[in-house]
Design a protein around this motif. Structure first.
Motif, PDB file in Angstrom:
ATOM      1  N   GLU A  70       0.815  -1.218   0.000  1.00 15.46           N
ATOM      2  CA  GLU A  70       0.000   0.000   0.000  1.00 15.46           C
ATOM      3  C   GLU A  70       0.849   1.269   0.000  1.00 15.46           C
ATOM      4  O   GLU A  70       0.538   2.220  -0.710  1.00 15.46           O
ATOM      5  N   ILE A  71       1.900   1.299   0.793  1.00 16.40           N
ATOM      6  CA  ILE A  71       2.616   2.547   1.053  1.00 16.40           C
ATOM      7  C   ILE A  71       3.976   2.640   0.362  1.00 16.40           C
ATOM      8  O   ILE A  71       4.427   3.731   0.025  1.00 16.40           O
ATOM      9  N   ALA A  72       4.631   1.537   0.126  1.00 16.89           N
ATOM     10  CA  ALA A  72       6.002   1.576  -0.407  1.00 16.89           C
ATOM     11  C   ALA A  72       6.152   2.390  -1.695  1.00 16.89           C
ATOM     12  O   ALA A  72       7.130   3.136  -1.826  1.00 16.89           O
ATOM     13  N   PRO A  73       5.233   2.299  -2.655  1.00 18.00           N
ATOM     14  CA  PRO A  73       5.414   3.120  -3.869  1.00 18.00           C
ATOM     15  C   PRO A  73       5.451   4.622  -3.580  1.00 18.00           C
ATOM     16  O   PRO A  73       6.231   5.357  -4.175  1.00 18.00           O
ATOM     17  N   LYS A  74       4.632   5.068  -2.656  1.00 16.79           N
ATOM     18  CA  LYS A  74       4.618   6.487  -2.294  1.00 16.79           C
ATOM     19  C   LYS A  74       5.887   6.862  -1.542  1.00 16.79           C
ATOM     20  O   LYS A  74       6.463   7.937  -1.764  1.00 16.79           O
ATOM     21  N   MET A  75       6.325   5.974  -0.651  1.00 21.22           N
ATOM     22  CA  MET A  75       7.570   6.227   0.070  1.00 21.22           C
ATOM     23  C   MET A  75       8.742   6.285  -0.901  1.00 21.22           C
ATOM     24  O   MET A  75       9.608   7.155  -0.785  1.00 21.22           O
ATOM     25  N   LEU A  76       8.764   5.381  -1.850  1.00 29.73           N
ATOM     26  CA  LEU A  76       9.850   5.364  -2.828  1.00 29.73           C
ATOM     27  C   LEU A  76       9.862   6.663  -3.639  1.00 29.73           C
ATOM     28  O   LEU A  76      10.932   7.208  -3.920  1.00 29.73           O
TER      29      LEU A  76
END
Length: 181
Positions: free
Chosen positions: A27-33
Motif C-alpha cells: 500500500e505505502i512503499a510506492p509512495k515512500m519510494l
C-alpha cells in the motif's frame, strides 16, 4: 487509501503479523519510494533507504499513535529520516529544516482522504505562507520541496548566502508564529 485499513495493518504489524506487513508494504512503499527518489535523486540509493525504512516501520509499529499522524504520514516521516541518513553517509547532506507537508501531499495525492492535514489547516498554512516575502517564500520552497542547501539556493537565485539563510530563518519564524495563533 483507507486510513482505517492502514491503522489495522500497522496494529497487526505491531503484533508481528507478516502478512499485514506485506500488505502495508504494498500500500505505502510506492509512495515512500517516490519521496525517497525525489530526495536522494538516485533510485538505487532510494530503494536501499526504502528497505531500511520498512525495517524501521516493522520494528517501531507498536509505537505508532493514530492521534498524532496518519499511518502514511508517519511512515513517510520515517523514510525521510532514512533519506537524510543516506545523504549524510554519501556526503551530500542537505539542509532540510523540518518535515515538508507539501511534499507529502504531492506524493500522497490531493484528495481529502489522502491528505495528512485537514482542509482548515492547509488553508491556514497557505494564508501564513502568503504573508512571507517573495525571497523567503522562494528560499523555503527550494529548501523543502527541492531539498537544496542554503549555499545551493544562494547559487541558484544568485543571492548572498547570508541573505538566503536569513530569509529562511525569518520565514520559518513567521510561519511558526502565524500557525500557532
Amino acid at each position: 487509501m483507507d486510513e482505517t485499513y492502514l491503522v489495522d495493518l500497522i496494529n497487526k504489524c505491531a503484533q508481528k503479523n507478516e502478512q499485514a506487513f506485506r500488505d502495508l508494504y504494498n500500500e505505502i512503499a510506492p509512495k515512500m519510494l517516490a519521496v525517497l527518489v525525489r530526495m536522494l535523486k538516485d533510485r538505487q540509493v532510494a530503494e536501499d533507504a526504502l528497505q531500511d525504512s520498512m525495517i524501521a516501520v516493522w520494528d517501531a509499529a507498536d509505537t505508532y499513535e493514530p492521534q498524532r499522524a496518519k499511518v502514511s504520514t508517519w511512515m513517510i516521516s520515517i523514510a525521510r529520516y532514512r533519506a537524510l541518513d543516506q545523504l549524510r553517509k554519501l556526503g551530500r547532506y542537505r539542509e532540510v529544516l523540518q518535515e515538508d507537508q507539501t511534499e507529502i501531499n504531492v506524493v500522497l495525492g490531493s484528495g481529502p482522504e489522502s491528505n495528512p492535514l485537514s482542509g482548515a489547516t492547509i488553508e491556514r498554512l497557505e494564508n501564513c505562507f502568503s504573508q512571507l516575502s517573495e525571497n523567503a517564500s522562494t528560499c523555503i520552497q527550494f529548501a523543502y520541496l527541492g531539498g537544496y542547501s542554503a549555499s545551493e539556493i544562494a547559487k541558484k537565485i544568485s543571492k548572498p548566502l547570508g541573505s538566503v539563510k536569513s530569509w529562511i530563518r525569518r520565514g520559518l519564524v513567521t510561519l511558526r508564529e502565524c500557525v500557532e495563533l
